[in-house]
Enzyme design. Structure first.
Site, PDB file in Angstrom:
ATOM      1  N   ARG A 182     -21.001 -45.844 -17.847  1.00 35.89           N
ATOM      2  CA  ARG A 182     -20.489 -45.470 -19.358  1.00 35.89           C
ATOM      3  C   ARG A 182     -20.143 -44.241 -19.656  1.00 35.89           C
ATOM      4  O   ARG A 182     -19.428 -44.019 -20.850  1.00 35.89           O
ATOM      5  CB  ARG A 182     -21.633 -45.910 -20.194  1.00 35.89           C
ATOM      6  CG  ARG A 182     -21.761 -47.538 -20.324  1.00 35.89           C
ATOM      7  CD  ARG A 182     -22.826 -47.660 -21.606  1.00 35.89           C
ATOM      8  NE  ARG A 182     -22.958 -49.317 -21.542  1.00 35.89           N
ATOM      9  CZ  ARG A 182     -24.047 -49.775 -21.943  1.00 35.89           C
ATOM     10  NH1 ARG A 182     -25.351 -49.243 -22.156  1.00 35.89           N
ATOM     11  NH2 ARG A 182     -23.868 -51.110 -21.669  1.00 35.89           N
ATOM     12  N   ARG A 194     -25.575 -52.284  -9.444  1.00 37.99           N
ATOM     13  CA  ARG A 194     -26.819 -51.315 -10.340  1.00 37.99           C
ATOM     14  C   ARG A 194     -28.133 -51.547  -9.413  1.00 37.99           C
ATOM     15  O   ARG A 194     -28.456 -52.120  -8.644  1.00 37.99           O
ATOM     16  CB  ARG A 194     -27.285 -52.115 -11.441  1.00 37.99           C
ATOM     17  CG  ARG A 194     -25.977 -52.129 -12.220  1.00 37.99           C
ATOM     18  CD  ARG A 194     -26.257 -52.726 -13.656  1.00 37.99           C
ATOM     19  NE  ARG A 194     -27.150 -51.995 -14.537  1.00 37.99           N
ATOM     20  CZ  ARG A 194     -27.620 -52.303 -15.493  1.00 37.99           C
ATOM     21  NH1 ARG A 194     -27.385 -53.367 -16.224  1.00 37.99           N
ATOM     22  NH2 ARG A 194     -28.367 -51.482 -16.328  1.00 37.99           N
ATOM     23  N   LYS A 236     -25.174 -47.898 -15.921  1.00 38.34           N
ATOM     24  CA  LYS A 236     -25.300 -49.331 -16.800  1.00 38.34           C
ATOM     25  C   LYS A 236     -24.425 -50.294 -16.378  1.00 38.34           C
ATOM     26  O   LYS A 236     -23.812 -50.033 -15.260  1.00 38.34           O
ATOM     27  CB  LYS A 236     -25.443 -48.808 -18.318  1.00 38.34           C
ATOM     28  CG  LYS A 236     -26.528 -47.756 -18.417  1.00 38.34           C
ATOM     29  CD  LYS A 236     -27.792 -48.212 -18.780  1.00 38.34           C
ATOM     30  CE  LYS A 236     -28.956 -47.284 -18.908  1.00 38.34           C
ATOM     31  NZ  LYS A 236     -30.070 -47.870 -19.022  1.00 38.34           N
ATOM     32  N   ASP A 247     -28.785 -46.582 -25.231  1.00 37.63           N
ATOM     33  CA  ASP A 247     -27.775 -47.743 -25.035  1.00 37.63           C
ATOM     34  C   ASP A 247     -26.861 -47.397 -26.342  1.00 37.63           C
ATOM     35  O   ASP A 247     -25.795 -48.064 -26.619  1.00 37.63           O
ATOM     36  CB  ASP A 247     -28.430 -49.090 -25.372  1.00 37.63           C
ATOM     37  CG  ASP A 247     -28.859 -49.519 -23.878  1.00 37.63           C
ATOM     38  OD1 ASP A 247     -29.060 -48.976 -22.970  1.00 37.63           O
ATOM     39  OD2 ASP A 247     -30.109 -50.284 -24.166  1.00 37.63           O
TER      40      ASP A 247
HETATM   41  C1  S3P Z   1     -34.099 -51.487 -21.242  1.00 35.22           C
HETATM   42  C2  S3P Z   1     -34.248 -50.219 -21.054  1.00 35.22           C
HETATM   43  C3  S3P Z   1     -33.127 -49.253 -20.716  1.00 35.22           C
HETATM   44  C4  S3P Z   1     -32.011 -50.017 -21.720  1.00 35.22           C
HETATM   45  C5  S3P Z   1     -31.778 -51.326 -21.131  1.00 35.22           C
HETATM   46  C6  S3P Z   1     -32.858 -52.052 -21.687  1.00 35.22           C
HETATM   47  C7  S3P Z   1     -35.402 -52.409 -21.529  1.00 35.22           C
HETATM   48  O1  S3P Z   1     -32.786 -49.131 -19.194  1.00 35.22           O
HETATM   49  O2  S3P Z   1     -30.844 -49.175 -21.133  1.00 35.22           O
HETATM   50  O3  S3P Z   1     -30.607 -51.812 -22.081  1.00 35.22           O
HETATM   51  O4  S3P Z   1     -35.585 -53.385 -22.050  1.00 35.22           O
HETATM   52  O5  S3P Z   1     -36.615 -51.856 -20.921  1.00 35.22           O
HETATM   53  P1  S3P Z   1     -33.497 -48.036 -18.560  1.00 35.22           P
HETATM   54  O6  S3P Z   1     -34.944 -48.284 -18.690  1.00 35.22           O
HETATM   55  O7  S3P Z   1     -33.461 -48.395 -17.047  1.00 35.22           O
HETATM   56  O8  S3P Z   1     -32.931 -46.822 -18.958  1.00 35.22           O
END
Ligand code: S3P
Length: 445
Positions: free
Chosen positions: A356, A132, A352, A325
């Protein structure tokens, strides 16, 4: 309905109707932030409603390894006492910090570490974490003056303390609450103002929690600014129920005929509630009541869901961050909605816990849905009837495993989910809730 499980397989049989009531675990995003921000507060912070899972417990262990005393107050670890060490009080950990599968920890923590007066911190995680991207935080943190190095843009990642930070204005190339939060946290420890410009609005849990802690955080159209802080003062943090976990059962109760489900205490922060907006557009019957706001500014409501037939919709790029999500579940719902649904602007799904866009397309195709993956989403041809069923390989991704299980409830032949242990990454109680709903069905028959 029945949910049988062996170590390497979860078998979910078709359901009659889903009737009853459930309380989701504490929100994962807010739980992470409660220990990261609570850990830097002045003195003890009482956290309630904490959602204990593999990801959030990695945050607890990380902060403990840097000298933050965190005491669980009950067996289920839903309440914690976090003894904050102050903004610059973290200690050099003895071992590398293991973020396990937690992308939020991987992206948020370096913001705090970069501003520490000393120490050398290495963050690493599982095989999926090592794929990632962290250049999205390393680049702007570097511009603030941080000493941060990654391994070809991924973990392992090393941050050195002792390098003074200066505030910047940074335009996010990708809408990401994780990157925004990382920079806001670093901004607390920097000289001057830090402004993050967002291409699209993303979840604002960090801003709300920081404001409740007395930090100076200002929202402008399309941007947010934080000023340096001298200390964070927070006595308690109430974590709302996780809408991302609740969403599995919202979709289940919408799809399975005759269902009528109540879900209590769900966080409905507009930055997270896109799943409700899109399902409602598709015709879902979701009622919100008992609305209130926590002391840290998070809106909460009880939800009432009744089954109904769905119609196709378009999921446009602007709404994607508020349901990023939940898109696998929207894809499942759309595969049962009359007409063609198009999801666009979701290319970040490829980065992710799994790719996905690909894993959703594979999983739904394997159980009889008709969809095509595109560069930035899917095109789904929906049929308002039960899926055929089959076997889902989640590729180690918790949300794909649970989507497969929910598909099983609305199938003809049931769904087998391979290697379901990854569910514990975000929702260890998922299977218990499935079984409890099964018991509710049995009682009424
Ligand atoms: C999250 C932000 C999202 C989400 C992740 C949790 C967070 O990611 O997909 O599961 O807690 O700020 P991104 O901000 O990278 O899209």
């Amino acid at each position: 309905m029945s949910a049988a499980e062996t170590a390497d397989r979860l078998h979910v049989e078709p359901a009659g109707a889903i009737v009853g009531e459930l309380v989701p675990p504490g929100d994962k995003s807010v739980s992470h932030r409660s220990v990261l921000i609570g850990g830097l507060a002045e003195g003890p912070v009482a956290v309630t409603g904490f959602g204990a899972n593999e990801d959030t417990l990695a945050s607890v262990a990380a902060m403990q390894s840097m000298g933050v005393r965190i005491e669980p107050q009950d067996e289920g670890i839903t309440a914690l006492l976090v003894h904050g060490v102050g903004l610059r009080g973290l200690r050099d950990p003895v071992d590398p910090i293991d973020v396990r599968n937690a992308g939020t920890l991987l992206r948020l923590l370096p913001g705090l570490l970069a501003g520490q007066p000393e120490g050398r911190y290495t963050l690493d995680g599982d095989a999926s974490i090592r794929r990632r991207p962290v250049d999205r935080i390393a680049l702007p943190l570097g511009r603030m003056g941080a000493a941060i190095t990654s391994t070809d843009g991924c973990a392992p990642l090393t941050v050195e303390g002792g390098h003074p930070l200066a505030g910047i204005t940074y335009e996010l190339p990708v809408a990401s609450a994780q990157v925004k939060s990382c920079l806001l946290l670093a901004g607390l420890l920097a000289e001057g103002e830090t402004t993050v410009v967002e291409p699209l609005a993303t979840r604002d849990h960090t801003e709300r929690m920081l404001r409740a802690a007395g930090a100076r955080v200002q929202r402008h159209p399309g941007a947010v600014t934080v000023r340096p802080a001298t200390g964070l003062r927070l006595q308690e943090i109430e974590v709302p129920g996780d809408i991302s976990s609740a969403a599995f059962f919202i979709v289940a109760a919408t799809l399975v005929p005759e269902s009528h489900l109540f879900i209590r205490g769900v966080g409905v922060n507009p930055g997270r509630a896109g799943v409700l907006t899109v399902l409602e557009r598709m015709g879902a019957r979701i009622g919100l009541f008992n609305r209130r706001t926590t002391a840290a500014g998070e809106p909460i409501a009880d939800l009432e869901i009744r089954a109904t037939e769905l119609i196709a919709t378009e999921v446009e790029p602007e709404i994607v961050p508020s349901l990023i999500d939940e898109l696998p579940l929207i894809a499942l719902a759309a595969s049962r909605a009359r007409g063609v649904t198009v999801v666009r602007g979701a290319d970040d799904l490829r980065k992710k816990e799994s790719d996905r866009i690909a894993t959703v397309a594979d999983a739904l195709t394997a159980v009889g849905a008709h969809l095509t993956a595109t560069d930035d989403g899917w095109e789904l041809r929906g049929v308002p009837a039960r899926l055929r069923g089959g076997t889902v390989d989640p590729h180690g991704d918790h949300r794909i495993a649970m989507m497969g299980a929910i598909a099983g409830l609305y199938s003809e032949q049931g769904v087998r989910v391979r290697d379901p242990a990854c569910i514990d990454v975000s929702f260890p109680g998922f299977r218990d809730i499935l079984r409890a709903l099964e018991a509710a069905v049995a009682e009424r028959e």
